[in-house]
Design a protein around this motif. Structure first.
Motif, short mmCIF file in Angstrom:
data_model
loop_
_atom_site.label_atom_id
_atom_site.label_comp_id
_atom_site.label_asym_id
_atom_site.label_seq_id
_atom_site.Cartn_x
_atom_site.Cartn_y
_atom_site.Cartn_z
N ALA A 181 0.99 -1.25 0.26
CA ALA A 181 0.09 -0.11 0.06
C ALA A 181 0.45 1.07 0.10
O ALA A 181 2.17 1.25 0.51
CB ALA A 181 -0.92 0.15 1.15
N GLY A 182 0.11 2.43 -0.24
CA GLY A 182 0.63 3.91 -0.70
C GLY A 182 0.53 4.74 -1.66
O GLY A 182 -0.83 4.49 -1.62
N VAL A 183 1.24 5.70 -1.87
CA VAL A 183 0.66 6.39 -2.80
C VAL A 183 1.73 6.80 -3.97
O VAL A 183 2.61 5.55 -3.79
CB VAL A 183 1.09 8.19 -2.21
CG1 VAL A 183 -0.32 8.07 -0.94
CG2 VAL A 183 1.96 8.57 -1.22
N CYS A 184 0.78 8.02 -5.17
CA CYS A 184 2.05 7.61 -5.60
C CYS A 184 3.51 8.27 -5.71
O CYS A 184 4.05 7.34 -6.72
CB CYS A 184 1.43 9.11 -6.42
SG CYS A 184 1.35 10.78 -6.05
N GLN A 185 3.90 8.33 -4.44
CA GLN A 185 5.69 8.36 -4.64
C GLN A 185 5.85 7.26 -3.82
O GLN A 185 7.27 6.86 -4.40
CB GLN A 185 5.60 9.52 -3.66
CG GLN A 185 7.58 9.29 -3.08
CD GLN A 185 7.33 10.19 -1.15
OE1 GLN A 185 7.64 11.15 -0.94
NE2 GLN A 185 7.87 9.05 -0.41
N ASP A 186 5.59 6.18 -3.36
CA ASP A 186 5.99 4.94 -2.83
C ASP A 186 5.54 4.24 -4.65
O ASP A 186 6.69 2.93 -4.41
CB ASP A 186 4.99 4.28 -1.80
CG ASP A 186 4.90 5.73 -0.87
OD1 ASP A 186 5.79 5.46 -0.35
OD2 ASP A 186 3.44 5.17 -0.36
N PHE A 187 4.79 3.90 -5.16
CA PHE A 187 5.03 3.38 -6.20
C PHE A 187 5.66 3.91 -7.28
O PHE A 187 6.29 2.58 -8.01
CB PHE A 187 3.20 3.95 -6.96
CG PHE A 187 1.84 2.93 -5.90
CD1 PHE A 187 2.06 2.74 -4.76
CD2 PHE A 187 1.14 3.82 -6.83
CE1 PHE A 187 1.32 1.92 -3.99
CE2 PHE A 187 -0.32 3.25 -5.20
CZ PHE A 187 -0.08 2.74 -4.09
N ALA A 188 6.42 4.86 -7.65
CA ALA A 188 6.36 5.48 -8.83
C ALA A 188 8.48 4.88 -7.85
O ALA A 188 9.33 4.42 -9.22
CB ALA A 188 7.05 6.76 -8.59
N GLN A 189 8.79 5.21 -6.74
CA GLN A 189 10.31 4.57 -6.41
C GLN A 189 9.81 3.01 -6.42
O GLN A 189 11.10 2.48 -6.53
CB GLN A 189 10.36 4.63 -4.91
CG GLN A 189 10.27 6.62 -5.15
CD GLN A 189 10.38 7.17 -3.47
OE1 GLN A 189 12.10 8.04 -4.15
NE2 GLN A 189 10.18 6.82 -2.57
N LEU A 190 9.12 2.43 -5.61
CA LEU A 190 9.22 0.96 -6.17
C LEU A 190 9.10 0.64 -7.16
O LEU A 190 10.44 -0.35 -8.18
CB LEU A 190 6.98 0.48 -5.80
CG LEU A 190 7.50 -0.45 -5.67
CD1 LEU A 190 8.66 -1.72 -5.14
CD2 LEU A 190 6.09 -1.64 -5.74
N MET A 191 8.64 1.74 -9.08
CA MET A 191 9.23 0.72 -9.67
C MET A 191 10.42 1.40 -10.69
O MET A 191 10.46 0.20 -11.21
CB MET A 191 7.81 2.24 -11.01
CG MET A 191 7.89 0.93 -12.66
SD MET A 191 6.55 1.22 -13.36
CE MET A 191 6.70 0.67 -14.78
#
Length: 299
Positions: A181-191
């Motif tokens: 779970a998270g927000v756009c910042q988290d998903f971008a850094q994960l990618m």
């Protein structure tokens, strides 16, 4: 191509007066083949006694400011009119085997060296074994890079819940992978971490997402604040940007402000205060609304 007016307000309030504030902001959208600035201004209240603007190593415009007037409230407002077009990446470039898109293996491309920095771990993007394990199913040998990164983008969107309460600005990639779970910042850094785990160059991109979707399109997730997405370097074709929060490639509803290794390179506003200040609060509001015709300067 579409025309927008973007208004980004950051407001700080302190319980007790501070003697001065010193900080940095990235609020000027980039000018490139996809975007054209029609007008831009930044208003700071109280007015800084000193303000210096330069360009960083990635080509982002950044401004240092110093407010020396004692204050309990600090408000920074960026207003921009700009046109935005969809990104264009040649089909033949996206058909390259993903292994052939590793910068270290493409020294035949003039700017290969510029992408190498973005294959390495960075302050907020760890490249972990568990991240490599998550990324691996999208990157079987010989798969076209476009198919691989689009599937990774789709998987992150499907596997992770958008939850603003699940993480903070300091949450690490490993924790995001664990809690899903998270927000756009988290998903971008994960990618970005996933891309780097297989030797590809991944960049973190900060910007805005239109608050009013195109007719017939669903509401954009994350459009009520600054947005973030990820890009992968494609040899001979520059970068291909994808938005895992909304499961699609970046298009004319995305306005780019800055890019770098991770959030720490491109935070919209950050700084320090001098004086006690007591408790503090911050409110951020963003609006990216379509315009028929730019009338900049804005009223």
């Amino acid at each position: 191509m579409r025309t927008y007016r973007i208004r980004h307000q950051t407001a700080y309030h302190y319980e007790r007066r501070v003697t001065s504030s010193y900080g940095l902001y990235h609020l000027v959208p980039r000018e490139d083949a996809r975007q054209h600035l029609l007008g831009h201004r930044i208003d700071v209240d109280p007015v800084p006694s000193d303000r210096v603007t330069d360009v960083d190593v990635y080509g982002n415009t950044r401004t240092w400011y110093h407010v020396t007037e004692p204050h309990t409230d600090l408000v920074i407002i960026g207003t921009t009119d700009l046109t935005v077009a969809a990104q264009t990446v040649p089909v033949e470039a996206l058909a390259l085997p993903w292994e052939r898109c590793r910068p270290e293996q493409r020294r035949d491309i003039a700017d290969w060296w510029r992408a190498v920095d973005l294959t390495l771990p960075s302050p907020r993007v760890d490249v972990l074994p568990e991240v490599a394990g998550y990324a691996a199913p999208s990157f079987p040998p010989g798969r076209p890079v476009g198919e691989a990164v689009e599937e990774l983008n789709r998987r992150i969107h499907a596997d992770f819940a958008y939850d603003p309460k699940a993480t903070t600005v300091t949450t690490r990639v490993g924790e995001v992978l664990r809690i899903r779970a998270g927000v756009c910042q988290d998903f971008a850094q994960l990618m970005v971490s996933c891309l780097r785990s297989v030797g590809l160059a991944g960049r973190y991109v900060s910007g805005y997402l239109a608050t009013v979707p195109a007719p017939g399109q669903p509401r954009n997730i994350g459009a009520d604040a600054t947005h973030a997405w990820a890009g992968v370097w494609i040899p001979g074709a520059d970068w291909y940007d994808l938005d895992p929060t909304n499961d699609r490639p970046v298009d004319e509803s995305h306005a780019t402000v800055a890019w770098g290794r991770d959030y720490s390179d491109v935070a919209p506003v950050r700084g320090v205060i001098f004086g006690d200040g007591g408790g503090s609060s911050m409110k951020v509001s963003v609006d990216m609304a379509p315009l028929e015709v730019s009338t900049f300067p804005a009223p």
